[in-house]
Design an enzyme around this catalytic site. Structure first.
Site, PDB file in Angstrom:
ATOM      1  N   ASP A 120     -18.862  88.032  35.982  1.00  0.00           N
ATOM      2  CA  ASP A 120     -18.596  88.729  37.246  1.00  0.00           C
ATOM      3  C   ASP A 120     -17.177  89.298  37.193  1.00  0.00           C
ATOM      4  O   ASP A 120     -16.550  89.311  36.123  1.00  0.00           O
ATOM      5  CB  ASP A 120     -18.824  87.802  38.455  1.00  0.00           C
ATOM      6  CG  ASP A 120     -17.858  86.627  38.517  1.00  0.00           C
ATOM      7  OD1 ASP A 120     -16.936  86.564  37.680  1.00  0.00           O
ATOM      8  OD2 ASP A 120     -18.004  85.777  39.402  1.00  0.00           O
ATOM      9  N   PHE A 121     -16.662  89.805  38.302  1.00  0.00           N
ATOM     10  CA  PHE A 121     -15.300  90.344  38.320  1.00  0.00           C
ATOM     11  C   PHE A 121     -14.265  89.273  38.590  1.00  0.00           C
ATOM     12  O   PHE A 121     -13.260  89.175  37.918  1.00  0.00           O
ATOM     13  CB  PHE A 121     -15.160  91.398  39.428  1.00  0.00           C
ATOM     14  CG  PHE A 121     -15.664  92.760  39.060  1.00  0.00           C
ATOM     15  CD1 PHE A 121     -16.081  93.047  37.773  1.00  0.00           C
ATOM     16  CD2 PHE A 121     -15.712  93.772  40.013  1.00  0.00           C
ATOM     17  CE1 PHE A 121     -16.541  94.309  37.433  1.00  0.00           C
ATOM     18  CE2 PHE A 121     -16.171  95.034  39.683  1.00  0.00           C
ATOM     19  CZ  PHE A 121     -16.588  95.300  38.398  1.00  0.00           C
ATOM     20  N   ASN A 165     -24.986  95.025  42.179  1.00  0.00           N
ATOM     21  CA  ASN A 165     -25.037  94.927  40.731  1.00  0.00           C
ATOM     22  C   ASN A 165     -25.529  96.218  40.090  1.00  0.00           C
ATOM     23  O   ASN A 165     -26.298  96.981  40.678  1.00  0.00           O
ATOM     24  CB  ASN A 165     -25.916  93.754  40.308  1.00  0.00           C
ATOM     25  CG  ASN A 165     -25.307  92.433  40.714  1.00  0.00           C
ATOM     26  OD1 ASN A 165     -24.135  92.395  41.101  1.00  0.00           O
ATOM     27  ND2 ASN A 165     -26.068  91.374  40.644  1.00  0.00           N
ATOM     28  N   HIS A 189     -23.996 100.275  44.574  1.00  0.00           N
ATOM     29  CA  HIS A 189     -22.907 100.764  43.724  1.00  0.00           C
ATOM     30  C   HIS A 189     -23.427 101.522  42.516  1.00  0.00           C
ATOM     31  O   HIS A 189     -22.760 101.626  41.492  1.00  0.00           O
ATOM     32  CB  HIS A 189     -22.006  99.600  43.302  1.00  0.00           C
ATOM     33  CG  HIS A 189     -21.249  98.996  44.461  1.00  0.00           C
ATOM     34  ND1 HIS A 189     -20.611  97.790  44.392  1.00  0.00           N
ATOM     35  CD2 HIS A 189     -21.035  99.463  45.718  1.00  0.00           C
ATOM     36  CE1 HIS A 189     -20.037  97.522  45.572  1.00  0.00           C
ATOM     37  NE2 HIS A 189     -20.285  98.525  46.385  1.00  0.00           N
TER      38      HIS A 189
END
Ligand code: CNA
Length: 269
Positions: A46-47, A120, A139
């Site tokens: 993930d970020f 995602n 996104h």
């Protein structure tokens, strides 16, 4: 909200009460919001997770700050870091959907999934069998790409990127870029939800982060995440299932009586 405040809809603020609510047939329009946390078990970082997240591991790319990798003006100067990251995230046979993805497909098969809003870009929801018309990729995704200098679509596929000499970028929303129209058109479906599930997101990126707040006050909201995020815990029917989302989802499925169906569906993916 304090412990003495009674819930408006649920019997109590617990996962068992959520399972009972679903079993009773009262949750027929479930709206789900997901983020990178539902894909970490598939091996996609993930970020923002402190040590494993991409932001913690981008030093090799020499970025002024991690967010620059998704900044359009930085991309114009130096697209390389994005391309490196894109290779990492690019969907394909490399990654297999998680139990959480399989659970979303199960909701859809049972006709309970009103809409899935995902941040995602790995397309694992589709890979798990969630029908495309039930997914809003807020996104964007790697499914399409265009030349950022003249806006032509599917540049790489048609070789247009080479013809115009511009930079080609997948249809992934960068900071400051508009979200797809579908996000704005379909986000009011959150108001129609009789149950909201939020899974694996830090709820840091706006406007997506505002979605859970669009639910009606009496609509139960359930968070499956390693940490408490957003406005969770401020409403009478908020339930927080803190920990690994696959584990939380398995527990919910078990309490509803869907455990075998979920495990079988996941194994067969
Ligand atoms: P984020 O900001 O990295 O937050 C992830 C959240 O998930 C954090 O709150 C974590 O604590 C939590 N988390 C991580 N692993 C688990 C787990 N196993 N179980 C439960 N919770 C977990 O990611 P967001 O999605 O919130 O941020 C939005 C960005 C990240 C979007 O624009 C995405 O495009 C982008 N992103 C997507 C992917 C992907 O497509 N798989 C990967 C990395 C980043």
């Amino acid at each position: 909200i304090d412990d003495d405040t009674p819930p408006l809809t649920l019997r109590e603020r617990s996962l068992t009460a959520v399972a009972d609510f679903i079993k009773s047939g009262k949750a027929r329009r479930i709206v789900v919001m997901t983020g990178a946390g539902i894909s970490t078990a598939a091996g996609i970082p993930d970020f923002r997770s402190p040590t494993t997240g991409l932001y913690a591991n981008l030093s090799a790319l020499n970025l002024p700050e991690p967010e620059a990798v998704f900044d359009l003006s930085f991309f114009r100067q130096n697209p390389q870091p994005f391309y490196v990251l894109a290779r990492e995230l690019y969907p394909g046979a490399r990654y297999r959907p998680t139990v959480s993805h399989a659970f979303l497909a199960l909701l859809a098969r049972r006709g309970l999934l009103h809409m899935l809003f995902t941040q995602n870009i790995d397309c694992l929801e589709r890979a798990a069998g969630v029908p495309a018309e039930k997914i809003v990729e807020a996104h964007g995704s790697f499914a399409g790409q265009r030349c950022i200098d003249w806006g032509g679509g599917d540049g790489a596929e048609e070789g247009e990127g080479e013809v115009c000499g511009g930079l080609v970028k997948p249809d992934i929303v960068f900071f400051g870029e508009a979200l797809p129209r579908a996000f704005f058109e379909l986000s009011p479906m959150t108001k129609e939800a009789d149950l909201v599930l939020v899974m694996g997101t830090s709820l840091q990126v706006h406007p997506f982060a505002g979605l859970p707040n669009m639910a009606e006050e009496e609509t139960p909201r359930v968070l499956f995440n390693l940490e408490q995020v957003g406005s969770f815990g401020t409403r009478a029917d908020d339930v927080m299932v803190l920990g690994d989302c696959d584990a939380g989802v398995r527990k919910l499925a078990e309490e509803i009586g869907w455990k075998d169906e979920l495990e079988k569906a996941w194994r067969e993916l």
